[in-house]
Design a protein around this motif. Structure first.
Motif, PDB file in Angstrom:
ATOM      1  N   TYR B  20       0.679  -1.429   0.089  1.00  0.00           N
ATOM      2  CA  TYR B  20      -0.027  -0.087   0.028  1.00  0.00           C
ATOM      3  C   TYR B  20       1.043   1.206  -0.065  1.00  0.00           C
ATOM      4  O   TYR B  20       0.540   2.279  -0.621  1.00  0.00           O
ATOM      5  CB  TYR B  20      -0.955  -0.184   1.071  1.00  0.00           C
ATOM      6  CG  TYR B  20      -2.095   0.924   1.227  1.00  0.00           C
ATOM      7  CD1 TYR B  20      -2.764   1.335   0.080  1.00  0.00           C
ATOM      8  CD2 TYR B  20      -2.307   1.818   2.273  1.00  0.00           C
ATOM      9  CE1 TYR B  20      -3.602   2.345   0.001  1.00  0.00           C
ATOM     10  CE2 TYR B  20      -3.128   2.942   2.426  1.00  0.00           C
ATOM     11  CZ  TYR B  20      -3.959   3.017   1.332  1.00  0.00           C
ATOM     12  OH  TYR B  20      -5.112   4.050   1.172  1.00  0.00           O
ATOM     13  N   ALA B  21       1.833   1.266   0.709  1.00  0.00           N
ATOM     14  CA  ALA B  21       2.860   2.266   1.029  1.00  0.00           C
ATOM     15  C   ALA B  21       3.596   2.437  -0.383  1.00  0.00           C
ATOM     16  O   ALA B  21       3.913   3.911  -0.569  1.00  0.00           O
ATOM     17  CB  ALA B  21       3.811   2.288   2.049  1.00  0.00           C
ATOM     18  N   SER B  23       4.512  -0.155  -3.862  1.00  0.00           N
ATOM     19  CA  SER B  23       4.045  -0.837  -4.930  1.00  0.00           C
ATOM     20  C   SER B  23       4.225  -2.623  -4.585  1.00  0.00           C
ATOM     21  O   SER B  23       5.023  -2.981  -3.931  1.00  0.00           O
ATOM     22  CB  SER B  23       4.280  -0.307  -6.337  1.00  0.00           C
ATOM     23  OG  SER B  23       5.620  -1.072  -6.573  1.00  0.00           O
ATOM     24  N   GLU B  25       5.423  -4.461  -6.984  1.00  0.00           N
ATOM     25  CA  GLU B  25       6.762  -4.998  -7.660  1.00  0.00           C
ATOM     26  C   GLU B  25       7.945  -4.385  -6.912  1.00  0.00           C
ATOM     27  O   GLU B  25       8.987  -4.878  -6.799  1.00  0.00           O
ATOM     28  CB  GLU B  25       6.748  -4.316  -9.113  1.00  0.00           C
ATOM     29  CG  GLU B  25       8.026  -4.862  -9.894  1.00  0.00           C
ATOM     30  CD  GLU B  25       8.007  -6.356 -10.315  1.00  0.00           C
ATOM     31  OE1 GLU B  25       6.774  -6.830 -10.437  1.00  0.00           O
ATOM     32  OE2 GLU B  25       8.761  -6.886 -10.480  1.00  0.00           O
ATOM     33  N   ASP B  26       7.757  -3.394  -6.181  1.00  0.00           N
ATOM     34  CA  ASP B  26       8.769  -2.733  -5.564  1.00  0.00           C
ATOM     35  C   ASP B  26       9.200  -3.448  -4.274  1.00  0.00           C
ATOM     36  O   ASP B  26      10.150  -3.171  -3.612  1.00  0.00           O
ATOM     37  CB  ASP B  26       8.491  -1.178  -5.137  1.00  0.00           C
ATOM     38  CG  ASP B  26       9.937  -0.468  -4.767  1.00  0.00           C
ATOM     39  OD1 ASP B  26      10.873  -0.823  -5.472  1.00  0.00           O
ATOM     40  OD2 ASP B  26       9.710   0.496  -3.601  1.00  0.00           O
ATOM     41  N   GLY B 111      -7.754  -0.707  -6.214  1.00  0.00           N
ATOM     42  CA  GLY B 111      -7.348  -0.048  -7.421  1.00  0.00           C
ATOM     43  C   GLY B 111      -5.644  -0.207  -7.639  1.00  0.00           C
ATOM     44  O   GLY B 111      -5.380  -0.212  -8.937  1.00  0.00           O
ATOM     45  N   ASN B 112      -4.910   0.048  -6.800  1.00  0.00           N
ATOM     46  CA  ASN B 112      -3.598   0.261  -6.662  1.00  0.00           C
ATOM     47  C   ASN B 112      -3.007  -1.068  -7.512  1.00  0.00           C
ATOM     48  O   ASN B 112      -2.288  -1.206  -8.329  1.00  0.00           O
ATOM     49  CB  ASN B 112      -2.727   0.285  -5.562  1.00  0.00           C
ATOM     50  CG  ASN B 112      -3.029   1.736  -4.763  1.00  0.00           C
ATOM     51  OD1 ASN B 112      -3.248   2.556  -5.520  1.00  0.00           O
ATOM     52  ND2 ASN B 112      -2.412   1.893  -3.613  1.00  0.00           N
ATOM     53  N   ALA B 114      -4.876  -3.390  -9.175  1.00  0.00           N
ATOM     54  CA  ALA B 114      -5.375  -3.492 -10.262  1.00  0.00           C
ATOM     55  C   ALA B 114      -4.660  -2.661 -11.294  1.00  0.00           C
ATOM     56  O   ALA B 114      -4.322  -3.223 -12.442  1.00  0.00           O
ATOM     57  CB  ALA B 114      -6.796  -3.051 -10.247  1.00  0.00           C
ATOM     58  N   GLY B 115      -4.270  -1.444 -11.143  1.00  0.00           N
ATOM     59  CA  GLY B 115      -3.530  -0.779 -11.977  1.00  0.00           C
ATOM     60  C   GLY B 115      -2.323  -1.252 -12.239  1.00  0.00           C
ATOM     61  O   GLY B 115      -1.683  -1.220 -13.272  1.00  0.00           O
ATOM     62  N   GLU B 116      -1.345  -1.744 -11.269  1.00  0.00           N
ATOM     63  CA  GLU B 116      -0.211  -2.266 -11.424  1.00  0.00           C
ATOM     64  C   GLU B 116      -0.100  -3.589 -12.378  1.00  0.00           C
ATOM     65  O   GLU B 116       0.864  -3.867 -13.142  1.00  0.00           O
ATOM     66  CB  GLU B 116       0.703  -2.078 -10.351  1.00  0.00           C
ATOM     67  CG  GLU B 116       2.057  -2.512 -10.366  1.00  0.00           C
ATOM     68  CD  GLU B 116       2.829  -2.639  -9.089  1.00  0.00           C
ATOM     69  OE1 GLU B 116       2.228  -2.471  -8.041  1.00  0.00           O
ATOM     70  OE2 GLU B 116       4.172  -2.985  -8.767  1.00  0.00           O
ATOM     71  N   SER B 118      -2.940  -5.800 -13.585  1.00  0.00           N
ATOM     72  CA  SER B 118      -3.660  -6.498 -14.479  1.00  0.00           C
ATOM     73  C   SER B 118      -3.350  -6.852 -15.775  1.00  0.00           C
ATOM     74  O   SER B 118      -3.881  -7.842 -16.102  1.00  0.00           O
ATOM     75  CB  SER B 118      -4.955  -5.390 -14.610  1.00  0.00           C
ATOM     76  OG  SER B 118      -5.814  -5.258 -13.711  1.00  0.00           O
ATOM     77  N   THR B 119      -2.230  -6.182 -16.314  1.00  0.00           N
ATOM     78  CA  THR B 119      -1.843  -6.588 -17.700  1.00  0.00           C
ATOM     79  C   THR B 119      -0.845  -7.599 -17.366  1.00  0.00           C
ATOM     80  O   THR B 119      -0.456  -8.515 -18.282  1.00  0.00           O
ATOM     81  CB  THR B 119      -1.053  -5.714 -18.443  1.00  0.00           C
ATOM     82  OG1 THR B 119       0.055  -5.100 -17.710  1.00  0.00           O
ATOM     83  CG2 THR B 119      -2.143  -4.511 -18.621  1.00  0.00           C
ATOM     84  N   ARG B 120      -0.508  -8.168 -16.207  1.00  0.00           N
ATOM     85  CA  ARG B 120       0.642  -8.875 -16.060  1.00  0.00           C
ATOM     86  C   ARG B 120       0.505 -10.253 -15.268  1.00  0.00           C
ATOM     87  O   ARG B 120       1.201 -11.045 -15.204  1.00  0.00           O
ATOM     88  CB  ARG B 120       1.810  -8.164 -15.226  1.00  0.00           C
ATOM     89  CG  ARG B 120       2.507  -7.259 -16.223  1.00  0.00           C
ATOM     90  CD  ARG B 120       3.411  -6.187 -15.222  1.00  0.00           C
ATOM     91  NE  ARG B 120       4.357  -7.207 -14.378  1.00  0.00           N
ATOM     92  CZ  ARG B 120       4.663  -6.678 -13.402  1.00  0.00           C
ATOM     93  NH1 ARG B 120       4.387  -5.501 -12.843  1.00  0.00           N
ATOM     94  NH2 ARG B 120       5.441  -7.297 -12.631  1.00  0.00           N
ATOM     95  N   ARG B 125      -5.666  -9.941 -11.128  1.00  0.00           N
ATOM     96  CA  ARG B 125      -6.542  -9.063 -11.916  1.00  0.00           C
ATOM     97  C   ARG B 125      -7.872  -9.769 -11.734  1.00  0.00           C
ATOM     98  O   ARG B 125      -8.864  -8.998 -11.410  1.00  0.00           O
ATOM     99  CB  ARG B 125      -6.343  -9.186 -13.339  1.00  0.00           C
ATOM    100  CG  ARG B 125      -7.358  -8.222 -14.242  1.00  0.00           C
ATOM    101  CD  ARG B 125      -6.946  -8.312 -15.718  1.00  0.00           C
ATOM    102  NE  ARG B 125      -7.388  -9.528 -16.435  1.00  0.00           N
ATOM    103  CZ  ARG B 125      -8.616 -10.108 -16.632  1.00  0.00           C
ATOM    104  NH1 ARG B 125      -9.695  -9.335 -16.038  1.00  0.00           N
ATOM    105  NH2 ARG B 125      -9.059 -11.172 -17.208  1.00  0.00           N
TER     106      ARG B 125
END
Lengths: 201, 201
Positions: B20-21, B23, B25-26, B111-112, B114-116, B118-120, B125
């Motif tokens: 949450y703070a 991402s 992947e990070d 939403g965070n 989903a945005g980061e 969803s394509t991967r 997703r």
């Protein structure tokens, strides 16, 4: 000079495409260079860091988007309210094209970066924030024209434009999460109801 | 057993907070383990992968959010339309608390992701997509109650709930990008205008 411009442009185009298809953090400088066919030393000749590349890419993406918006979408020979619906048509088309090309609706390139990076990089956050603010300006103009023509009520054009940008971003995120561009088609026209009246915003 | 539960819960809580703070992947498994004070072998005893941890975290976060929504926000002794405004109050409060604690509005945890992702990652997703669908259900109920009471017009409750979730997500993304919870306060009440009438959706 042409070759220098080509190299720089290839880095920008490659980064834009990779970030959009995946995410900022998932794509490193090494991969951008490999995909662009550019040596790593060359990258750092043009951009001190991945962040600098990203800001340059955002600058360029915004100019391209704004030109498309002003020249192809918000054309003055159609009524102002119809222009807003054309913006949704463009959003639908971009999502559909991304899905046809990659299998995935990829959302909004600006919203993606904002969502992923806003807590971690103030420079990128501020740059995307400015994109959203700049996007409000032509929408405000269209709203004021529609209100002056009596096609919309007297409204708080600043707050309404801001609410509309939020809704457009929410629709892009929903289309991405559902991997379905039709969400924009089904729910997009409701944007015209998001009118903030004077004193409400 | 208590210690086992504690270890697993510590991993879930730590991952939730770090994602949450920053991402997805990070934040790696190693950092989650270090921050949770758990050995890496223990992590893989509970979760085959970071993705499995994430899905378990999403399951748990949704249940917590739904319970808060049903028990504290959508309380039946206030009129249905007011309940929707209470949902915005909660959104404002969560953003304000995150900013007070970390200096950053952190957006919507669902939403965070989903945005980061969803394509991967189709599993993540699909899981977030289900959260959004599940969130529409209590909103539909409230909308139907409001329409039955004559507080809202007859409406397409499915499409309206979907549009409202999109707007809530857009507001969270705007608040995050502007690092300003007040965006929710200023633009939130316009959500009540996002009514999709039968035949429009």
């Amino acid at each position: 000079m042409t070759q220098v411009r080509d190299t720089k442009q290839r880095l920008l185009d490659t980064a834009r495409e990779l970030f959009y298809a995946r995410s900022y953090e998932d794509v490193g400088v090494q991969e951008i260079c490999r995909e662009a066919g550019v040596k790593k030393g060359s990258f750092y000749h043009f951009f001190p860091s991945k962040r600098d590349l990203t800001v340059a890419m955002l600058d360029e993406s915004w100019i391209q988007f704004r030109d498309m918006l002003l020249n192809d979408v918000f054309v003055r020979d159609i009524p102002p309210v119809q222009r807003i619906l054309r913006l949704l048509d463009m959003q639908y088309r971009l999502h559909s094209e991304a899905k046809a090309k990659t299998g995935h609706v990829s959302g909004c390139p600006f919203g993606n970066l904002a969502g992923e990076m806003s807590t971690r990089d103030e420079v990128i956050r501020e740059r995307v924030k400015r994109v959203f603010r700049d996007l409000e300006v032509p929408i405000r103009d269209v709203l004021e024209e529609a209100a002056a023509a009596g096609d919309l009520p007297e409204l708080d054009s600043r707050a309404t434009a801001c609410a509309m940008v939020a809704y457009l971003e929410g629709l892009s995120l929903m289309a991405k999460t559902h991997n379905d561009p039709d969400i924009v088609k089904q729910l997009g026209p409701a944007i015209l109801k998001l009118i903030v009246l004077p004193g409400e915003g």
